[in-house]
Design a protein around this motif. Structure first.
Motif, mmCIF file in Angstrom:
data_model
loop_
_atom_site.group_PDB
_atom_site.id
_atom_site.type_symbol
_atom_site.label_atom_id
_atom_site.label_comp_id
_atom_site.label_asym_id
_atom_site.label_seq_id
_atom_site.Cartn_x
_atom_site.Cartn_y
_atom_site.Cartn_z
ATOM 1 N N GLN A 1 0.828 -1.203 0.000
ATOM 2 C CA GLN A 1 0.000 0.000 0.000
ATOM 3 C C GLN A 1 0.866 1.258 0.000
ATOM 4 O OE1 GLN A 1 -2.751 0.243 3.246
ATOM 5 N NE2 GLN A 1 -3.609 2.196 2.611
ATOM 6 N N THR B 1 -10.223 2.436 -9.951
ATOM 7 C CA THR B 1 -11.536 1.856 -10.262
ATOM 8 C C THR B 1 -11.864 0.576 -9.528
ATOM 9 O OG1 THR B 1 -10.645 0.634 -12.168
ATOM 10 C CG2 THR B 1 -11.502 2.851 -12.585
ATOM 11 N N THR B 2 -10.921 -0.024 -8.809
ATOM 12 C CA THR B 2 -11.205 -1.280 -8.133
ATOM 13 C C THR B 2 -11.015 -1.151 -6.635
ATOM 14 O OG1 THR B 2 -8.948 -2.139 -8.294
ATOM 15 C CG2 THR B 2 -10.405 -2.561 -10.153
ATOM 16 N N ALA B 3 -11.466 -2.182 -5.941
ATOM 17 C CA ALA B 3 -11.413 -2.168 -4.470
ATOM 18 C C ALA B 3 -10.234 -2.977 -3.954
ATOM 19 C CB ALA B 3 -12.727 -2.714 -3.900
ATOM 20 N N MET C 1 -6.582 1.524 -0.842
ATOM 21 C CA MET C 1 -7.633 2.196 -0.099
ATOM 22 C C MET C 1 -7.439 3.707 -0.068
ATOM 23 S SD MET C 1 -9.798 -0.062 0.601
ATOM 24 C CE MET C 1 -10.845 0.872 1.721
ATOM 25 N N ASP C 2 -6.193 4.169 -0.172
ATOM 26 C CA ASP C 2 -5.950 5.615 -0.161
ATOM 27 C C ASP C 2 -6.590 6.306 -1.364
ATOM 28 O OD1 ASP C 2 -4.543 5.419 2.149
ATOM 29 O OD2 ASP C 2 -2.559 5.590 1.245
ATOM 30 N N ALA D 1 -9.621 5.655 -2.458
ATOM 31 C CA ALA D 1 -11.077 5.698 -2.331
ATOM 32 C C ALA D 1 -11.585 7.133 -2.235
ATOM 33 C CB ALA D 1 -11.524 4.887 -1.113
ATOM 34 N N ALA D 2 -10.895 7.962 -1.467
ATOM 35 C CA ALA D 2 -11.324 9.358 -1.320
ATOM 36 C C ALA D 2 -11.225 10.096 -2.654
ATOM 37 C CB ALA D 2 -10.480 10.060 -0.266
ATOM 38 N N ARG E 1 -11.523 8.764 -5.627
ATOM 39 C CA ARG E 1 -12.612 8.266 -6.467
ATOM 40 C C ARG E 1 -13.928 8.936 -6.098
ATOM 41 N NH1 ARG E 1 -11.826 2.708 -6.031
ATOM 42 N NH2 ARG E 1 -13.138 2.610 -4.182
ATOM 43 N N GLU E 2 -14.194 9.019 -4.799
ATOM 44 C CA GLU E 2 -15.440 9.643 -4.361
ATOM 45 C C GLU E 2 -15.473 11.121 -4.712
ATOM 46 O OE1 GLU E 2 -18.169 8.127 -3.210
ATOM 47 O OE2 GLU E 2 -17.013 6.332 -3.725
ATOM 48 N N GLN F 1 -21.546 -0.906 -9.178
ATOM 49 C CA GLN F 1 -20.386 -0.895 -8.309
ATOM 50 C C GLN F 1 -19.139 -1.079 -9.160
ATOM 51 O OE1 GLN F 1 -20.466 -0.302 -5.042
ATOM 52 N NE2 GLN F 1 -22.689 -0.127 -5.079
ATOM 53 N N GLU G 1 -14.729 -5.253 -8.069
ATOM 54 C CA GLU G 1 -14.010 -5.600 -6.845
ATOM 55 C C GLU G 1 -13.033 -6.701 -7.162
ATOM 56 O OE1 GLU G 1 -14.754 -6.448 -2.158
ATOM 57 O OE2 GLU G 1 -16.044 -5.214 -3.384
#
Length: 214
Positions: A59, A112-114, A119-120, A122-123, A125-126, A206, A209
């Motif tokens: 990560q 685009t994936t989970a 995880m960093d 995700a913000a 993307r949102e 979604q 994933e």
């Protein structure tokens, strides 16, 4: 002599870190985030211990590898929101996202994936999705964006765009620009005489994933 040795060690460490990041951009860029850390170390010409000394987790390596792309995403969002022409801001944001994704399979994966290692992102993307939603409302208000556009349309577009990663690298960016142009044209409102009837809301989509990687 005593003072020279620490400087030499620090210089060697900086060189190793730079080689690792260059290798990570190349490996993740072509193979995606599923590429193992040992492949990055091999490509950089360092041992696994050296890699993990600089980047204790995958990560951490991913976050640093794509720091420049993340900054570019932030700039694209800022520029789009401050554009006085909502339709132009909407279009330019889509074009710049596609361009960033086309240059690196790894960044497209992270965005685009989970992946647990991403995880960093995700913000980011949102933030992009919220911005597109705001720009869409503004552009619809000017009559330039289809009234039936919903944010899931962008999610669907990004999922389709990932398929371009299988094209040869030399042709990928050109193909991405053509893809973005066609999608933007599809999002454009038809002339008033033939304006489409808004479609009912589609089921919530979604982003893909992906299983965690070793």
């Amino acid at each position: 002599m005593t003072n020279h040795l620490p400087q030499t060690v620090r210089s060697h460490a900086r060189d190793n870190r730079a080689r690792i990041l260059d290798a990570a951009r190349a490996v993740f860029g072509e193979e995606g985030l599923s590429a193992p850390m040992r492949e990055v170390a091999r490509h950089a010409g360092v041992g696994p211990a050296t890699l993990y000394r600089h980047f204790p987790t995958k990560q951490a390596l991913i976050a640093e590898t794509f720091a420049e792309q993340r900054r570019a995403c932030h700039a694209a969002v800022r520029d789009a929101l401050t554009d006085p022409d909502p339709w132009h801001g909407f279009r330019s944001l889509i074009e710049r996202i596609c361009e960033l994704h086309a240059h690196s399979r790894g960044f497209a994966d992270a965005f685009t994936t989970a992946f647990p290692e991403a995880m960093d992102f995700a913000a980011d993307r949102e933030r992009i999705l919220r911005t597109v939603g705001e720009l869409a409302r503004r552009a619809q208000g000017t009559g330039q964006l289809r009234p039936g556009f919903v944010i899931d349309d962008l999610v669907l577009m990004l999922m389709a765009h990932r398929g371009l990663q299988d094209t040869p690298r030399a042709a990928r960016v050109t193909a991405s620009r053509r893809f973005a142009a066609y999608v933007i044209e599809a999002f454009r409102a038809a002339p008033e005489t033939g304006a489409p009837t808004p479609l009912p809301p589609a089921p919530r989509l979604q982003l893909t994933e992906s299983p965690s990687t070793p």
